[in-house]
Design an enzyme around this catalytic site. Structure first.
Site, PDB file in Angstrom:
ATOM      1  N   LYS A  67       0.817  -1.224   0.000  1.00 14.01           N
ATOM      2  CA  LYS A  67       0.000   0.000   0.000  1.00 14.01           C
ATOM      3  C   LYS A  67       0.849   1.271   0.000  1.00 14.01           C
ATOM      4  O   LYS A  67       0.417   2.308  -0.481  1.00 14.01           O
ATOM      5  CB  LYS A  67      -0.959   0.002   1.193  1.00 14.01           C
ATOM      6  CG  LYS A  67      -2.084  -1.006   1.034  1.00 14.01           C
ATOM      7  CD  LYS A  67      -3.101  -0.890   2.141  1.00 14.01           C
ATOM      8  CE  LYS A  67      -4.140  -1.989   2.011  1.00 14.01           C
ATOM      9  NZ  LYS A  67      -5.224  -1.852   2.985  1.00 14.01           N
ATOM     10  N   ALA A 131      -1.612   1.590  15.570  1.00 13.17           N
ATOM     11  CA  ALA A 131      -1.110   2.810  14.926  1.00 13.17           C
ATOM     12  C   ALA A 131      -0.419   2.474  13.604  1.00 13.17           C
ATOM     13  O   ALA A 131       0.467   3.190  13.149  1.00 13.17           O
ATOM     14  CB  ALA A 131      -0.152   3.538  15.872  1.00 13.17           C
ATOM     15  N   GLY A 133      -0.887   1.056   9.354  1.00 14.18           N
ATOM     16  CA  GLY A 133      -1.506   1.621   8.155  1.00 14.18           C
ATOM     17  C   GLY A 133      -3.028   1.687   8.255  1.00 14.18           C
ATOM     18  O   GLY A 133      -3.635   2.699   7.889  1.00 14.18           O
ATOM     19  N   THR A 156       3.462   0.370  20.851  1.00 15.71           N
ATOM     20  CA  THR A 156       4.578   1.310  20.752  1.00 15.71           C
ATOM     21  C   THR A 156       4.014   2.735  20.768  1.00 15.71           C
ATOM     22  O   THR A 156       3.379   3.172  19.810  1.00 15.71           O
ATOM     23  CB  THR A 156       5.353   1.073  19.435  1.00 15.71           C
ATOM     24  OG1 THR A 156       5.596  -0.326  19.308  1.00 15.71           O
ATOM     25  CG2 THR A 156       6.653   1.838  19.398  1.00 15.71           C
ATOM     26  N   LEU A 157       4.263   3.405  21.873  1.00 12.75           N
ATOM     27  CA  LEU A 157       3.672   4.726  22.073  1.00 12.75           C
ATOM     28  C   LEU A 157       4.092   5.732  20.998  1.00 12.75           C
ATOM     29  O   LEU A 157       3.292   6.529  20.515  1.00 12.75           O
ATOM     30  CB  LEU A 157       4.085   5.229  23.459  1.00 12.75           C
ATOM     31  CG  LEU A 157       3.020   5.927  24.287  1.00 12.75           C
ATOM     32  CD1 LEU A 157       1.714   5.161  24.292  1.00 12.75           C
ATOM     33  CD2 LEU A 157       3.510   6.123  25.710  1.00 12.75           C
ATOM     34  N   TYR A 225     -10.834 -10.118   9.998  1.00 10.09           N
ATOM     35  CA  TYR A 225     -12.008 -10.930   9.646  1.00 10.09           C
ATOM     36  C   TYR A 225     -11.669 -12.400   9.404  1.00 10.09           C
ATOM     37  O   TYR A 225     -12.535 -13.184   9.033  1.00 10.09           O
ATOM     38  CB  TYR A 225     -12.769 -10.328   8.460  1.00 10.09           C
ATOM     39  CG  TYR A 225     -11.993 -10.257   7.176  1.00 10.09           C
ATOM     40  CD1 TYR A 225     -11.233  -9.136   6.881  1.00 10.09           C
ATOM     41  CD2 TYR A 225     -12.023 -11.295   6.258  1.00 10.09           C
ATOM     42  CE1 TYR A 225     -10.514  -9.056   5.708  1.00 10.09           C
ATOM     43  CE2 TYR A 225     -11.311 -11.230   5.077  1.00 10.09           C
ATOM     44  CZ  TYR A 225     -10.562 -10.109   4.805  1.00 10.09           C
ATOM     45  OH  TYR A 225      -9.848 -10.035   3.640  1.00 10.09           O
TER      46      TYR A 225
END
Ligand code: ATR
Length: 281
Positions: A67, A131, A133, A156-157, A225
């Protein structure tokens, strides 16, 4: 008119996209094909992308892991795809290859159709878990819709902080937190969106967070899914939550992609139920 469409990605042999787009083509009574182009990661280059373009000459979908990687091979990016930094739909128009992202808008449309009353209020408290894609596309689409409170929790902040810094806009309140902090504060949220790869086959069936403190009437939405009944959704269901299954995002992003290729807004009809039944087998 014979449309030449398809999907590039890896691995894609079990993709539902051909099934979905064949239904759409039938609905508008247009002849066409939707082919799978499986490109192994060490073969993704100018040559393989050119060969995909030659075969899928009207446009194609792009899935994991390309992507982002597809972007340098396109002539133009639509505003949303540029902002999100990822492309899932490519349209060949007037000799140009143009990249779009229909993941976020498709996700929101599916959610709003499933839960119209609960999602009408822009001040509902939303928690996005993850966080990566997919989280990026969804967070951006929530902002475009003007939801006001959208927090992000991630293992991972720094990744969550970066996402919020890049995409947040004025009028939006976003707090970034660890998964542990989110578990403790879960009762604050009306909508919890699980976007991580946790719980996805063939990985272990684990939920990314414990749902003990989930508000009973909250919506629990998972974008995984396979399996359709993830550990996250099973636990949410047992706690009285409203469930939103992961296959909706795939179906609705396809509906938007098909509109970009053909100009036709097709109906999903019974496809969500039929796809769910297939996934339950
Ligand atoms: P996608 O494009 O499908 O969103 P991605 O960009 O690889 O995939 O993002 C994966 C997300 O799943 C990230 O939020 C990742 O968390 P990190 O940023 O900490 O890597 C999350 N994720 C993956 N495996 C996880 C695990 N075992 N526990 C918690 N989060 C996990």
């Amino acid at each position: 008119m014979v449309l030449r469409l398809g999907l590039i990605g890896h691995p894609i042999q079990h993709s539902f996209s051909p099934w979905i787009h064949q239904h759409f083509l039938k609905q508008i009574a247009v002849k066409g094909s939707y082919r799978l182009k499986n490109i192994a990661p060490d073969c993704f280059n100018e040559q393989t992308v050119s060969s995909a373009k030659a075969e899928l000459q009207d446009g194609f979908n792009v899935t994991v892991p390309y992507k982002r990687a597809i972007m340098p091979y396109l002539d133009q990016l639509d505003e949303r795809a540029a902002r999100v930094g990822a492309v899932n739909t490519v349209v060949h128009q007037n000799g140009k290859w143009i990249g779009y992202n229909t993941d976020g808008i498709g996700y929101i449309k599916g959610l709003q159709e499933a839960y119209p009353a609960q999602t009408r209020d822009m001040s509902i408290r939303i928690l996005v878990i993850g966080a990566g894609g997919a989280a990026r596309a969804i967070y951006d689409a929530l902002i475009v819709q003007q939801y006001e409170y959208i927090d992000i929790a991630n293992r991972t902040l720094e990744a969550a902080e970066q996402l919020a810094t890049e995409l947040a806009s004025s009028g939006i309140t976003t707090r970034v937190m660890s998964l542990e902090a989110a578990e403790k504060e879960l009762s604050r949220y009306d909508l919890i969106i699980q976007t991580t790869t946790m719980g996805m086959k063939p990985g272990p069936e684990h939920s990314v967070i414990a749902l003990e403190r989930m508000k009973q009437a909250a919506i629990a939405s998972d974008i995984v899914y396979q399996p359709i009944h993830t550990a996250f959704l099973k636990e949410a269901g047992e706690r009285g939550g409203n469930i939103h299954y992961g296959h909706h995002m795939l179906l609705y992003q396809a509906q938007y992609a098909f509109k970009l290729w053909t100009g036709h807004w097709v109906k999903l009809g019974s496809l969500p139920d039929r796809m769910k039944r297939q996934l339950e087998r």
